[in-house]
Design a protein around this motif. Structure first.
Motif, PDB file in Angstrom:
ATOM      1  N   THR A 102      10.386   2.858   1.134  1.00  0.00           N
ATOM      2  CA  THR A 102       9.110   2.426   1.704  1.00  0.00           C
ATOM      3  C   THR A 102       9.320   1.598   2.968  1.00  0.00           C
ATOM      4  OG1 THR A 102       8.222   2.371  -0.535  1.00  0.00           O
ATOM      5  CG2 THR A 102       6.910   1.325   1.135  1.00  0.00           C
TER       6      THR A 102
ATOM      7  N   THR B 153       0.839  -1.213   0.000  1.00  0.00           N
ATOM      8  CA  THR B 153       0.000   0.000   0.000  1.00  0.00           C
ATOM      9  C   THR B 153       0.864   1.249   0.000  1.00  0.00           C
ATOM     10  OG1 THR B 153      -1.740  -1.173   1.203  1.00  0.00           O
ATOM     11  CG2 THR B 153      -1.834   1.232   1.235  1.00  0.00           C
ATOM     12  N   ARG B 154       1.908   1.259   0.841  1.00  0.00           N
ATOM     13  CA  ARG B 154       2.783   2.427   0.903  1.00  0.00           C
ATOM     14  C   ARG B 154       3.528   2.627  -0.419  1.00  0.00           C
ATOM     15  NH1 ARG B 154       3.731   0.603   6.043  1.00  0.00           N
ATOM     16  NH2 ARG B 154       5.836  -0.139   5.662  1.00  0.00           N
TER      17      ARG B 154
ATOM     18  N   ARG C  51       1.125   4.121  -2.848  1.00  0.00           N
ATOM     19  CA  ARG C  51       0.834   5.517  -2.511  1.00  0.00           C
ATOM     20  C   ARG C  51       1.948   6.427  -3.007  1.00  0.00           C
ATOM     21  NH1 ARG C  51      -1.750   4.341   3.113  1.00  0.00           N
ATOM     22  NH2 ARG C  51      -3.913   4.784   2.665  1.00  0.00           N
ATOM     23  N   ILE C  52       3.182   6.012  -2.751  1.00  0.00           N
ATOM     24  CA  ILE C  52       4.326   6.830  -3.172  1.00  0.00           C
ATOM     25  C   ILE C  52       4.399   6.880  -4.698  1.00  0.00           C
ATOM     26  CG2 ILE C  52       6.853   6.979  -3.156  1.00  0.00           C
ATOM     27  CD1 ILE C  52       6.658   5.707  -0.287  1.00  0.00           C
TER      28      ILE C  52
ATOM     29  N   GLU D 223      -2.355   1.116 -10.268  1.00  0.00           N
ATOM     30  CA  GLU D 223      -3.381   0.508  -9.418  1.00  0.00           C
ATOM     31  C   GLU D 223      -2.932  -0.766  -8.721  1.00  0.00           C
ATOM     32  OE1 GLU D 223      -6.692   0.146 -12.061  1.00  0.00           O
ATOM     33  OE2 GLU D 223      -7.243   2.259 -11.847  1.00  0.00           O
TER      34      GLU D 223
ATOM     35  N   ASN E 220       2.044   6.711  -6.751  1.00  0.00           N
ATOM     36  CA  ASN E 220       0.939   7.508  -7.286  1.00  0.00           C
ATOM     37  C   ASN E 220       0.964   8.969  -6.848  1.00  0.00           C
ATOM     38  OD1 ASN E 220      -0.952   5.959  -9.001  1.00  0.00           O
ATOM     39  ND2 ASN E 220      -0.972   4.570  -7.261  1.00  0.00           N
ATOM     40  N   SER E 221       2.003   9.356  -6.132  1.00  0.00           N
ATOM     41  CA  SER E 221       2.116  10.749  -5.722  1.00  0.00           C
ATOM     42  C   SER E 221       2.071  11.651  -6.956  1.00  0.00           C
ATOM     43  CB  SER E 221       3.449  10.968  -4.993  1.00  0.00           C
ATOM     44  OG  SER E 221       3.795  12.324  -5.032  1.00  0.00           O
TER      45      SER E 221
ATOM     46  N   GLN F 207      -2.800  16.164  -0.544  1.00  0.00           N
ATOM     47  CA  GLN F 207      -2.446  14.746  -0.618  1.00  0.00           C
ATOM     48  C   GLN F 207      -2.084  14.146   0.735  1.00  0.00           C
ATOM     49  OE1 GLN F 207      -2.534  12.802  -3.363  1.00  0.00           O
ATOM     50  NE2 GLN F 207      -3.361  14.499  -4.536  1.00  0.00           N
TER      51      GLN F 207
ATOM     52  N   LYS G  25      -2.759   6.378 -13.445  1.00  0.00           N
ATOM     53  CA  LYS G  25      -2.758   5.868 -12.073  1.00  0.00           C
ATOM     54  C   LYS G  25      -2.196   4.457 -12.034  1.00  0.00           C
ATOM     55  CE  LYS G  25      -5.953   5.045  -8.223  1.00  0.00           C
ATOM     56  NZ  LYS G  25      -5.083   5.614  -7.180  1.00  0.00           N
TER      57      LYS G  25
ATOM     58  N   PHE H   4      -4.020  11.084   2.055  1.00  0.00           N
ATOM     59  CA  PHE H   4      -3.818   9.987   1.095  1.00  0.00           C
ATOM     60  C   PHE H   4      -2.443   9.352   1.259  1.00  0.00           C
ATOM     61  CE2 PHE H   4      -1.961   9.081  -3.159  1.00  0.00           C
ATOM     62  CZ  PHE H   4      -2.709   7.961  -3.483  1.00  0.00           C
ATOM     63  N   LEU H   5      -1.415  10.198   1.443  1.00  0.00           N
ATOM     64  CA  LEU H   5      -0.048   9.707   1.477  1.00  0.00           C
ATOM     65  C   LEU H   5       0.376   9.186   2.840  1.00  0.00           C
ATOM     66  CD1 LEU H   5       1.501  12.524  -0.681  1.00  0.00           C
ATOM     67  CD2 LEU H   5       1.481  10.113  -1.300  1.00  0.00           C
TER      68      LEU H   5
END
Length: 279
Positions: free
Chosen positions: A91, A52-53, A56-57, A70, A59-60, A273, A68, A276-277
């Motif tokens: 991460t 997940t992390r 997230r990074i 996914e 998709n920054s 963000q 995106k 989200f981040l």
């Protein structure tokens, strides 16, 4: 000889951790010419928090991707092995925290803020790639995490002293501990066998002017991360309150107006963000 004595003293005080297990597995696979993409996907996907992390990074908005990302297979294909290797290290940093309270959340928020601001500065100045700057920013303060793990109460006191006396954290670390987070970070970088550029940033992100190196790119990335760090301090990113400090914008060939504009844009984007981040 002096360095060896200092290193022995530090290692008695602070335990320098190994790279987290998942990062070690991924790094090993990336360097194995015969490893399959599927195996790499499986290992990363098995650790939900880590995956997940990573996504997230990746998709920054600072990362500059047109679409995106996914899932992990997409991340590997779009980001590429070299960048993935660096992001895996970065991460993993959150997993180093033995506890994760308010103070640790702030340390992580500051590192993430510096990462995103570094990425933005890299895009504006074209002195480094945005993904390289992102990773260097994320990992620059790894020494703080390790010191905090070893002596959490004392390290919080060091931060309180920084707020009260309005002096740089590195100055107070040297005064109270006899060493600072860049020295610890340098030892970690060597133990983890990190790429030279990451080691240089971890060791010299507070050094200005930058020590003479043949490779100008090393000086450029250190300047980017240092300026991003100064912007985040002034904005209070990852801090209890803003910490006013001079911003060395000239080191990036920028003007005061340039840096004010970038800082304003970064602040807006980071606030948009943040949840989200950081979640």
């Amino acid at each position: 000889m002096q360095e060896e004595i200092i290193e022995r003293i530090i290692l008695k005080t602070v335990d320098i951790p190994s790279l987290p297990p998942i990062a070690m597995k991924v790094m090993g696979l990336i360097q194995d010419d015969y490893a399959s993409l599927k195996t790499l996907e499986d290992i990363i996907s098995r650790d939900q928090g880590f995956a997940t992390r990573l996504l997230r990074i990746a998709n920054s908005p600072y990362y500059g991707r047109d679409r995106k990302i996914e899932d992990i297979p997409q991340a590997i294909l779009l980001i590429g092995f070299e960048t993935l290797k660096s992001l895996v290290i970065a991460t993993s940093l959150k997993d180093l925290h033995r506890n994760f309270g308010v103070f640790e959340q702030r340390l992580w928020e500051h590192s993430l803020g510096v990462a995103l601001c570094s990425s933005l500065l890299a895009m504006v100045t074209r002195l480094a790639t945005s993904d390289e700057a992102l990773v260097c920013g994320l990992i620059h303060d790894v020494g703080k995490t390790v010191i905090n793990n070893a002596m959490p109460e004392m390290y919080m006191q060091i931060y309180e002293k920084m707020y009260e006396e309005h002096r740089p954290i590195i100055e107070i670390e040297n005064e109270v501990l006899g060493f600072n987070h860049t020295i610890i970070g340098s030892l970690i970088a060597k133990k983890w066998k990190l790429p030279e550029k990451l080691e240089v940033v971890i060791t010299h992100h507070h050094t200005y002017p930058y020590p003479a190196y043949e490779d100008q790119a090393f000086a450029d990335i250190c300047n980017i991360v240092r300026v991003a760090d100064q912007i985040c301090l002034n904005l209070g990113i990852g801090l209890k309150e803003p910490f006013e400090t001079t911003i060395d914008y000239e080191s990036l060939g920028m003007t005061e107006d340039n840096i004010t504009e970038v800082a304003g844009l970064f602040k807006i984007k980071f606030e948009q963000q943040k949840e989200f981040l950081l979640g």
